[in-house]
Design a protein around this motif. Structure first.
Motif, PDB file in Angstrom:
ATOM      1  N   ASN A  28     -18.729  -7.681   3.340  1.00 17.69           N
ATOM      2  CA  ASN A  28     -18.110  -6.724   4.292  1.00 17.69           C
ATOM      3  C   ASN A  28     -17.254  -7.500   5.371  1.00 17.69           C
ATOM      4  N   VAL A  29     -17.946  -8.516   6.086  1.00 23.43           N
ATOM      5  CA  VAL A  29     -17.444  -9.375   7.062  1.00 23.43           C
ATOM      6  C   VAL A  29     -16.463 -10.247   6.649  1.00 23.43           C
ATOM      7  N   THR A  30     -16.549 -10.904   5.716  1.00 16.19           N
ATOM      8  CA  THR A  30     -15.760 -11.989   5.325  1.00 16.19           C
ATOM      9  C   THR A  30     -14.341 -11.151   4.774  1.00 16.19           C
ATOM     10  N   ASP A  31     -14.528  -9.913   4.154  1.00 14.53           N
ATOM     11  CA  ASP A  31     -13.282  -9.053   4.070  1.00 14.53           C
ATOM     12  C   ASP A  31     -12.532  -8.664   5.480  1.00 14.53           C
ATOM     13  N   LEU A  32     -13.388  -8.390   6.453  1.00 20.14           N
ATOM     14  CA  LEU A  32     -12.692  -8.002   7.713  1.00 20.14           C
ATOM     15  C   LEU A  32     -12.221  -9.428   8.159  1.00 20.14           C
ATOM     16  N   LEU A  33     -12.754 -10.576   8.137  1.00 19.41           N
ATOM     17  CA  LEU A  33     -12.186 -11.608   8.598  1.00 19.41           C
ATOM     18  C   LEU A  33     -10.814 -12.057   8.019  1.00 19.41           C
ATOM     19  N   LYS A  34     -10.874 -11.949   6.656  1.00 20.11           N
ATOM     20  CA  LYS A  34      -9.517 -12.071   5.984  1.00 20.11           C
ATOM     21  C   LYS A  34      -8.405 -10.932   6.362  1.00 20.11           C
ATOM     22  N   PHE A  35      -8.913  -9.670   6.730  1.00 19.17           N
ATOM     23  CA  PHE A  35      -7.850  -8.748   7.068  1.00 19.17           C
ATOM     24  C   PHE A  35      -7.401  -8.903   8.375  1.00 19.17           C
ATOM     25  N   PHE A  36      -8.057  -9.576   9.372  1.00 18.47           N
ATOM     26  CA  PHE A  36      -7.536  -9.819  10.573  1.00 18.47           C
ATOM     27  C   PHE A  36      -7.020 -11.154  10.906  1.00 18.47           C
ATOM     28  N   ASN A  37      -7.069 -11.897   9.653  1.00 21.10           N
ATOM     29  CA  ASN A  37      -6.781 -13.468   9.580  1.00 21.10           C
ATOM     30  C   ASN A  37      -7.242 -14.378  10.625  1.00 21.10           C
ATOM     31  N   VAL A  38      -8.572 -14.354  10.757  1.00 20.43           N
ATOM     32  CA  VAL A  38      -9.081 -14.990  11.842  1.00 20.43           C
ATOM     33  C   VAL A  38     -10.341 -15.913  11.168  1.00 20.43           C
ATOM     34  N   GLU A  39     -10.189 -16.169   9.895  1.00 20.09           N
ATOM     35  CA  GLU A  39     -11.291 -17.032   8.993  1.00 20.09           C
ATOM     36  C   GLU A  39     -11.426 -18.253   9.647  1.00 20.09           C
ATOM     37  N   HIS A  40     -10.477 -18.876  10.242  1.00 20.69           N
ATOM     38  CA  HIS A  40     -10.647 -20.469  10.661  1.00 20.69           C
ATOM     39  C   HIS A  40     -11.270 -20.479  11.912  1.00 20.69           C
ATOM     40  N   LEU A  41     -11.523 -19.400  12.493  1.00 19.07           N
ATOM     41  CA  LEU A  41     -12.281 -19.519  13.993  1.00 19.07           C
ATOM     42  C   LEU A  41     -13.824 -19.475  13.992  1.00 19.07           C
ATOM     43  N   ILE A  50     -13.267  -6.798  17.577  1.00 14.08           N
ATOM     44  CA  ILE A  50     -13.192  -5.553  16.934  1.00 14.08           C
ATOM     45  C   ILE A  50     -14.002  -5.879  15.688  1.00 14.08           C
ATOM     46  N   ILE A  51     -13.878  -7.008  15.070  1.00 11.09           N
ATOM     47  CA  ILE A  51     -14.542  -7.045  13.987  1.00 11.09           C
ATOM     48  C   ILE A  51     -16.009  -6.951  14.314  1.00 11.09           C
ATOM     49  N   LYS A  52     -16.501  -7.402  15.360  1.00 12.94           N
ATOM     50  CA  LYS A  52     -18.044  -7.374  15.456  1.00 12.94           C
ATOM     51  C   LYS A  52     -18.531  -5.760  15.545  1.00 12.94           C
ATOM     52  N   ALA A  53     -17.450  -4.933  16.295  1.00  8.39           N
ATOM     53  CA  ALA A  53     -17.891  -3.567  16.352  1.00  8.39           C
ATOM     54  C   ALA A  53     -17.815  -2.935  15.042  1.00  8.39           C
ATOM     55  N   LEU A  54     -16.731  -3.452  14.095  1.00  8.55           N
ATOM     56  CA  LEU A  54     -16.668  -2.543  12.907  1.00  8.55           C
ATOM     57  C   LEU A  54     -17.987  -3.072  11.942  1.00  8.55           C
ATOM     58  N   LEU A  95      -1.824  -6.369  15.887  1.00  5.69           N
ATOM     59  CA  LEU A  95      -3.107  -5.356  16.094  1.00  5.69           C
ATOM     60  C   LEU A  95      -2.857  -4.128  15.949  1.00  5.69           C
ATOM     61  N   ALA A  96      -1.757  -3.809  16.189  1.00  2.00           N
ATOM     62  CA  ALA A  96      -1.281  -2.329  15.994  1.00  2.00           C
ATOM     63  C   ALA A  96      -1.299  -2.157  14.291  1.00  2.00           C
ATOM     64  N   LYS A  97      -0.737  -2.841  13.585  1.00  2.00           N
ATOM     65  CA  LYS A  97      -0.698  -2.814  12.228  1.00  2.00           C
ATOM     66  C   LYS A  97      -1.933  -2.640  11.608  1.00  2.00           C
ATOM     67  N   THR A 106      -3.888   0.544   9.778  1.00  2.00           N
ATOM     68  CA  THR A 106      -4.612   0.477   8.307  1.00  2.00           C
ATOM     69  C   THR A 106      -5.835   0.966   8.476  1.00  2.00           C
ATOM     70  N   LEU A 107      -6.847   0.594   9.445  1.00  2.00           N
ATOM     71  CA  LEU A 107      -8.062   1.252   9.517  1.00  2.00           C
ATOM     72  C   LEU A 107      -8.036   2.550   9.680  1.00  2.00           C
ATOM     73  N   GLN A 108      -6.962   2.970  10.299  1.00  2.00           N
ATOM     74  CA  GLN A 108      -6.939   4.502  10.514  1.00  2.00           C
ATOM     75  C   GLN A 108      -6.709   5.238   9.311  1.00  2.00           C
ATOM     76  N   LYS A 109      -5.799   4.524   8.288  1.00  2.00           N
ATOM     77  CA  LYS A 109      -5.489   5.067   7.092  1.00  2.00           C
ATOM     78  C   LYS A 109      -6.899   4.976   6.181  1.00  2.00           C
ATOM     79  N   ASN A 110      -7.678   4.118   6.420  1.00  2.00           N
ATOM     80  CA  ASN A 110      -8.852   3.992   5.693  1.00  2.00           C
ATOM     81  C   ASN A 110     -10.213   4.855   6.207  1.00  2.00           C
TER      82      ASN A 110
END
Lengths: 287, 542
Positions: free
Chosen positions: B401-414, B432-436, B460-462, B466-470
């Motif tokens: 779940n978390v790795t998917d979110l990291l990919k989605f927000f494009n912050v895996e490198h951090l 936000i990821i931590k909250a999700l 961030l808005a985009k 997407t999260l809202q759509k889901n």
């Protein structure tokens, strides 16, 4: 806003004398006079609220002193046997009561001092001699409430996040507290780098610091201080001749029918009045 | 002769190049705006002009101030002639009262008491701050704090002001007031200003030169009017142009008549251009006002959070919220707007459950999970590495779940970095990821766009959409009208302790005359309910 501007050092001289006298003059008539005058002053200054909060703790402390003193000190001639061989002395009981009363009077004087002299007045006096100390005090006054506020926010958030977790108990509470403090410290350290930069950018340490605070010594300061010193000197002379202080050990030399109607008592009374006079004069303007 | 001159200036910190080969001349009286994504070197460029703030690193070339190398400036001269204002209004205040804060720099340079008081008197009169002079700084609003910070630079009579995103933490009204003061300083006193900023709509009309920075070098540098043409075609910098210019640019593509006109940067210029082609433009009538409540296709079952007769106050004298009736429905993207101190944060904290109401009730649907994100994302981080922040209890590896979110927000490198080393936008995303991670039904955000650069804001808005759509329901407080107009499904305006308006953003902003987006201010006479660029594109077929 006050209309009588008194130099902070005048205030400090006056209150130092008051606080010293609260301990020196143990004669109940003097102490009572002191208490009545200082309570009147506090009422006029309008600080009963802060005072009520502070005095609760002090009354408990006063009672403890009054109780503990006879339990630990067996000086004095009049023994009162309670049971078997166990006794307390009347003198140490009375000494305890008087000591507690002195402490409460000191507290009263301090409360009134706090109202009369703001911390900025104190800073003004300090900043000339100890500029480094004064800037530390100012920064502490800025940052302690700020950190307090931050810790409050962090706790609010952590309480919310931990509300639904099943883990409860002391160890977890301590863990959460450590967590909150970690967050606050790292947050504060981060921000304090900017504070340091902001100080450097505005020339901190480029020259010897001065102060924006500004006070003049006016006529009122001269009159006030000379009045205080004359009244205080007279009272001290009285004290040397044995007026205003009672001996407790080994036996008490005080009886209530010796009302101290003499010049020394009056100078003591006068010493307590000038601020009350000034405050009333100020009030009169508005009525 | 140039006041500040960069000659082949490069700067590197721990062998990472931050600025490369900067050549720049700043004349006296210039008002220069620096734009660029986070990490493009704006702050480094500004702080290199102030020798006290230069961070350790290697540099080449030189910067001169009045033909003197910055490094050789006298301490006192550098302190008085060059003022530096930081982003966060709170952390740069050193002392406790306003007057003490303004006096602070003068005390530092050892000025006599009498002179200090003269200068404070002058400042207080010019900026109308005599009524807050003896206030504690904690009682001031963000805008007032930033004004005090500015005053405490101006008492030194600086020749050059360096401002690092000074309005990014302020609400739009306060930031406009602040900019107006800067404009006066520039026009009436010819104080040279070098400023970096992200939201440019307000600022473009004021400045005379804009410099776009990317990856440590100057991409574009030109006078305001000329730069729009070039930047419009740039993938990154098109986000850094005022909405008015973007509309103008779209129009001139279609109507060649406008090709020879100057590109508009302010609403006034923009409307003048519209008048020129008013015969060609189609005018629309305003639709009948829709009823605000009840037009949502929701049943009561969809209500996730509901409040009845909500009251909140910290003291008897100052009641923040009065009798608030509110409901949040499944799948909404709701934003709360309102002036400073209108109670936005208080309301969302009450709804989340961080605060308890003093009267009234907040009911939440059984079994829903709520995640709350604080204004400052740093408050959510306590671990050494970001990876540790994102582990649930007793986990040693990140779950899918978390790795998917990291990919989605494009912050895996951090993952292996410390959260304090990330940029504001990255911190926001990780929070936000931590909250999700907890898979909440409702995500509550307190001013998530504050201080973000336009590109991160757009991303961030985009992502939020997407999260809202889901199926995620999002509730946020915000000052950013254009963000709300573009992405939110419903908007609430707080006033006088209660909900004044509750409708979709389009209805609200087309009704408003002042508190509305720049696009709407521009095209109000032609398309009353055009509030974002997409509306205009659609209506005028651009």
């Amino acid at each position: 806003m006050r209309m009588t501007k008194i130099h902070p050092s005048t205030y400090i001289i006056y209150y130092v004398i008051l606080i010293m006298f609260a301990f020196l003059f143990t004669n109940p008539y003097y102490s009572l006079t002191f208490a009545i005058c200082i309570i009147t002053l506090i009422r006029i200054q309008g600080i009963q609220k802060e005072f009520k909060g502070a005095i609760k703790g002090f009354i408990i402390m006063g009672i403890m002193i009054a109780v503990i003193n006879p339990l630990t000190s067996y000086q004095g001639a009049t023994r009162i046997y309670l049971w078997g061989n166990y006794f307390m002395t009347l003198e140490s009981m009375i000494y305890g009561v008087i000591l507690a009363f002195c402490l409460i009077l000191t507290l009263l004087a301090f409360t009134s001092f706090n109202k009369a002299v703001s911390y900025q007045d104190l800073l003004y006096l300090f900043s000339k001699k100890f500029p480094a100390v004064s800037i530390i005090i100012i920064m502490a006054l800025r940052f302690i409430p700020l950190l307090n506020h931050r810790l409050g926010e962090i706790n609010k958030l952590h309480d919310f996040e931990n509300e639904n977790s099943e883990k409860k108990g002391l160890i977890n509470k301590i863990k959460n507290l450590v967590d909150s403090l970690t967050v606050m410290i790292s947050w504060t350290l981060e921000e304090s780098m900017i504070t340091t930069k902001s100080m450097k950018a505005r020339g901190y340490k480029t020259a010897k610091r001065t102060s924006y605070l500004f006070y003049k010594i006016n006529r009122i300061d001269v009159i006030f201080t000379s009045f205080t010193i004359i009244a205080a000197t007279l009272s001290i002379i009285g004290l040397i001749y044995g007026n205003g202080r009672i001996n407790i050990y080994p036996t008490i030399n005080f009886s209530f029918d010796q009302f101290p109607l003499n010049i020394y008592y009056f100078s003591f009374l006068l010493l307590l009045l000038p601020l009350i006079y000034l405050e009333i004069k100020e009030e009169m303007v508005w009525h | 002769m140039a006041l500040v001159k960069f000659e082949n200036f490069s700067f590197a910190s721990s062998s990472k190049e931050i600025l490369s080969n900067i050549n720049l001349e700043v004349e006296e009286g210039d008002f220069i705006l620096f734009c660029g994504p986070s990490g493009s070197g704006k702050t480094t460029l500004l702080s290199n002009v102030k020798k006290e703030l230069v961070s350790p690193g290697e540099f080449e070339g030189k910067i001169t101030f009045n033909s003197i190398n910055i490094k050789n400036l006298d301490d006192k001269q550098s302190a008085t002639d060059i003022g530096f204002l930081f982003q966060n209004p709170d952390s740069q205040i050193v002392t406790d009262t306003v007057i003490q804060e303004i006096a602070f720099p003068l005390e530092n340079i050892g000025m006599p008491t009498e002179d200090i008081r003269n200068r404070i008197a002058e400042m207080a009169a010019f900026f109308c701050i005599d009524n807050i002079l003896y206030k504690n700084v904690n009682e001031l609003s963000g805008g007032q704090k930033q004004l005090v910070n500015l005053c405490s630079l101006l008492v030194l009579k600086p020749k050059l002001l360096l401002l690092d995103e000074p309005t990014s933490q302020l609400d739009p009204i306060a930031s406009y007031d602040f900019l107006t003061i800067l404009r006066r300083l520039n026009e009436e006193f010819s104080i040279t200003i070098m400023m970096s900023e992200h939201s440019v709509d307000n600022i473009f009309p004021f400045v005379n030169k804009v410099i776009f920075l990317n990856k440590g070098s100057i991409k574009y540098s030109n006078y305001t009017q000329n730069i729009v043409q070039k930047a419009m075609k740039d993938e990154i910098f098109k986000f850094y142009l005022p909405d008015v210019s973007k509309v103008n640019f779209l129009l001139s593509e279609k109507y060649p008549k406008l090709k020879n006109e100057k590109i508009a940067v302010s609403v006034r210029e923009g409307r003048k251009l519209l008048h020129k082609i008013s015969n060609d433009l189609k005018t629309f009538q305003k639709k009948e006002k829709k009823l605000s409540n009840g037009n949502y296709p929701f049943s009561d079952n969809d209500e996730l959070i509901k409040s009845n007769g909500l009251y909140f106050a910290y003291s008897k004298e100052n009641i923040i919220l009065k009798d608030v009736e509110f409901s949040l429905k499944q799948g909404e993207f709701l934003s709360i707007i309102g002036g400073n101190g209108a109670g936005k944060t208080t309301l969302i904290q009450l709804l989340a459950g961080l605060l308890k109401p003093i009267k009234g009730k907040v009911s939440r649907k059984k079994g829903i999970k709520i995640s709350y994100l604080y204004q400052n994302p740093l408050i959510h981080f306590s671990k050494e590495k970001i990876k540790q922040e994102l582990l649930l209890n007793n986990e040693t590896e990140l779950n899918n779940n978390v790795t998917d979110l990291l990919k989605f927000f494009n912050v895996e490198h951090l993952l292996d970095q410390n959260s304090y080393d990330c940029s504001g936008g990255e911190q926001q995303k990780i929070a936000i990821i931590k909250a999700l991670i907890k898979k909440p039904d409702v995500l509550i955000l307190d001013e998530p766009t504050k201080g973000l650069d336009p590109l991160s804001k757009y991303k961030l808005a985009k992502e939020l959409q997407t999260l809202q759509k889901n199926g995620l329901t999002i509730l946020m407080s915000s000052h950013d009208l254009s963000f709300i107009a573009n992405y939110c499904s419903r908007c609430i305006m707080l006033f006088d302790g209660g909900i004044q308006v509750d409708n979709n953003p389009k209805e609200i902003f087309s009704e408003n005359n002042f508190y509305t987006t720049f696009v709407n201010r521009l095209v109000k006479d032609y398309i009353p309910d055009g509030i974002i660029i997409d509306d205009i594109k659609e209506k005028w077929k651009l």
